[in-house]
Scaffold this motif. Structure first.
Motif, PDB file in Angstrom:
ATOM      1  N   ALA A   8       0.803  -1.229   0.000  1.00  0.00           N
ATOM      2  CA  ALA A   8       0.000   0.000   0.000  1.00  0.00           C
ATOM      3  C   ALA A   8       0.831   1.273   0.000  1.00  0.00           C
ATOM      4  CB  ALA A   8      -0.944   0.002   1.210  1.00  0.00           C
ATOM      5  N   THR A   9       2.102   1.193   0.414  1.00  0.00           N
ATOM      6  CA  THR A   9       2.927   2.411   0.432  1.00  0.00           C
ATOM      7  C   THR A   9       3.704   2.599  -0.876  1.00  0.00           C
ATOM      8  OG1 THR A   9       4.758   1.226   1.494  1.00  0.00           O
ATOM      9  CG2 THR A   9       3.233   2.403   2.941  1.00  0.00           C
ATOM     10  N   GLN A  14      -0.454   3.276  -3.492  1.00  0.00           N
ATOM     11  CA  GLN A  14      -1.077   4.492  -2.955  1.00  0.00           C
ATOM     12  C   GLN A  14      -2.232   4.949  -3.841  1.00  0.00           C
ATOM     13  OE1 GLN A  14       0.883   7.331  -0.654  1.00  0.00           O
ATOM     14  NE2 GLN A  14       2.858   6.309  -0.615  1.00  0.00           N
ATOM     15  N   VAL A  17      -5.154   2.538  -3.029  1.00  0.00           N
ATOM     16  CA  VAL A  17      -5.802   2.853  -1.753  1.00  0.00           C
ATOM     17  C   VAL A  17      -6.715   4.070  -1.907  1.00  0.00           C
ATOM     18  CG1 VAL A  17      -5.387   3.688   0.605  1.00  0.00           C
ATOM     19  CG2 VAL A  17      -4.029   1.782  -0.303  1.00  0.00           C
ATOM     20  N   ALA A  29      -4.794  -1.387   4.914  1.00  0.00           N
ATOM     21  CA  ALA A  29      -3.493  -1.272   4.248  1.00  0.00           C
ATOM     22  C   ALA A  29      -2.439  -1.978   5.096  1.00  0.00           C
ATOM     23  CB  ALA A  29      -3.123   0.192   4.058  1.00  0.00           C
ATOM     24  N   VAL A  31       1.257  -2.640   5.808  1.00  0.00           N
ATOM     25  CA  VAL A  31       2.502  -1.919   5.495  1.00  0.00           C
ATOM     26  C   VAL A  31       3.614  -2.344   6.452  1.00  0.00           C
ATOM     27  CG1 VAL A  31       1.235   0.092   4.619  1.00  0.00           C
ATOM     28  CG2 VAL A  31       1.935   0.036   7.012  1.00  0.00           C
ATOM     29  N   LYS A  36       4.990   5.916   5.909  1.00  0.00           N
ATOM     30  CA  LYS A  36       5.136   6.147   4.462  1.00  0.00           C
ATOM     31  C   LYS A  36       3.798   6.301   3.742  1.00  0.00           C
ATOM     32  CE  LYS A  36       8.304   4.066   1.965  1.00  0.00           C
ATOM     33  NZ  LYS A  36       9.085   2.951   1.377  1.00  0.00           N
ATOM     34  N   LEU A  37       2.700   5.936   4.441  1.00  0.00           N
ATOM     35  CA  LEU A  37       1.378   6.070   3.812  1.00  0.00           C
ATOM     36  C   LEU A  37       0.781   7.411   4.202  1.00  0.00           C
ATOM     37  CD1 LEU A  37      -0.569   4.493   1.973  1.00  0.00           C
ATOM     38  CD2 LEU A  37      -1.714   3.689   4.024  1.00  0.00           C
ATOM     39  N   THR A  38       0.608   8.280   3.212  1.00  0.00           N
ATOM     40  CA  THR A  38       0.182   9.660   3.503  1.00  0.00           C
ATOM     41  C   THR A  38      -1.333   9.827   3.423  1.00  0.00           C
ATOM     42  OG1 THR A  38       0.550  10.190   1.172  1.00  0.00           O
ATOM     43  CG2 THR A  38       2.365  10.635   2.684  1.00  0.00           C
ATOM     44  N   VAL A  46      -4.681   1.211   8.853  1.00  0.00           N
ATOM     45  CA  VAL A  46      -3.285   0.933   8.500  1.00  0.00           C
ATOM     46  C   VAL A  46      -2.707  -0.010   9.545  1.00  0.00           C
ATOM     47  CG1 VAL A  46      -1.036   1.933   7.987  1.00  0.00           C
ATOM     48  CG2 VAL A  46      -3.095   3.222   7.436  1.00  0.00           C
TER      49      VAL A  46
END
Length: 219
Positions: A8-9, A14, A17, A29, A31, A36-38, A46
């Protein structure tokens, strides 16, 4: 739907998602590094897990409708890439334990060795040798899925990837290792990552490519 996303990152992950959330799905997600997932959303959870461990994954697969994987692994010149097969083995085991039987994953054009002879000259002699170990392991993962009778899998094969959002362009598809044009030559060389995500999500409402590998490109 309830979707668990692996990778997901990553760049494509991204997009996947974000689009899944925009379409109203609930996303988990998986990870390695949550920072790293914004993306932030009420329907997004997450979680940290080890993609090579079925025990680590199965908790996050329970109650899900589909697993979607955008995992990618770097190429190595002096050693084999094994991430695709190792992670898929763990994923399939976790899916069985969690009783989830649908997975949509991505690989690439030209995973099968003989299909590479059809690629354009520069791609065949410059690019493909550089990513040979990645393509080989992607192909091994595809073979692994083909032998898996109890899982409804789909492998989405894009060509080169561009870091661009989804377009509204129509897709060209082919059950094979690249999309041929009317003369049998590869029809295009790159596609937007956002479009790969868009195509993967379109499969949620379709059985057209279940237990098949589909090469894609946009018109």
């Amino acid at each position: 739907m309830k979707i668990t996303v692996l990778g997901a990152t990553g760049h494509t992950g991204q997009y996947l998602v974000r689009q899944a959330l925009q379409q109203g799905h609930t996303v988990t997600a998986v990870v390695r590094n949550p920072g790293k997932l914004t993306v932030h959303h009420d329907n997004l959870k997450v979680v940290e897990a080890d993609i090579f461990s079925a025990d680590s994954l199965k908790t996050h697969f329970k109650g899900q409708d589909v697993i979607m994987s955008c995992l990618g692994f770097p190429t190595y010149f002096f050693s084999a890439v094994t991430g695709y097969t190792l992670s898929m083995n763990a994923t399939i085991s976790a899916m069985r334990e969690a009783q989830v039987n649908r997975i949509i994953t991505m690989t690439s054009w030209y995973t099968e060795y003989n299909s590479r002879t059809e690629s354009p000259y520069l791609i065949r002699f410059l690019l493909l040798p550089m990513i040979r170990s990645v393509l080989t392991n992607m192909f091994e993962m595809e073979q692994l899925l083909q032998k898996t009778e109890d899982i409804n899998w789909t492998v989405v094969r894009p060509p080169g990837l561009k870091n661009l959002p989804a377009s509204a362009q129509e897709f060209l598809t082919h059950e094979g290792y690249f999309v041929p044009d009317s003369n049998g030559y590869p029809a295009g060389s790159a596609v937007a990552r956002g479009d790969v995500a868009r195509f993967m999500l379109s499969l949620l409402n379709s059985n057209a490519w279940v237990k098949k590998g589909v090469a894609i490109v946009t018109k």
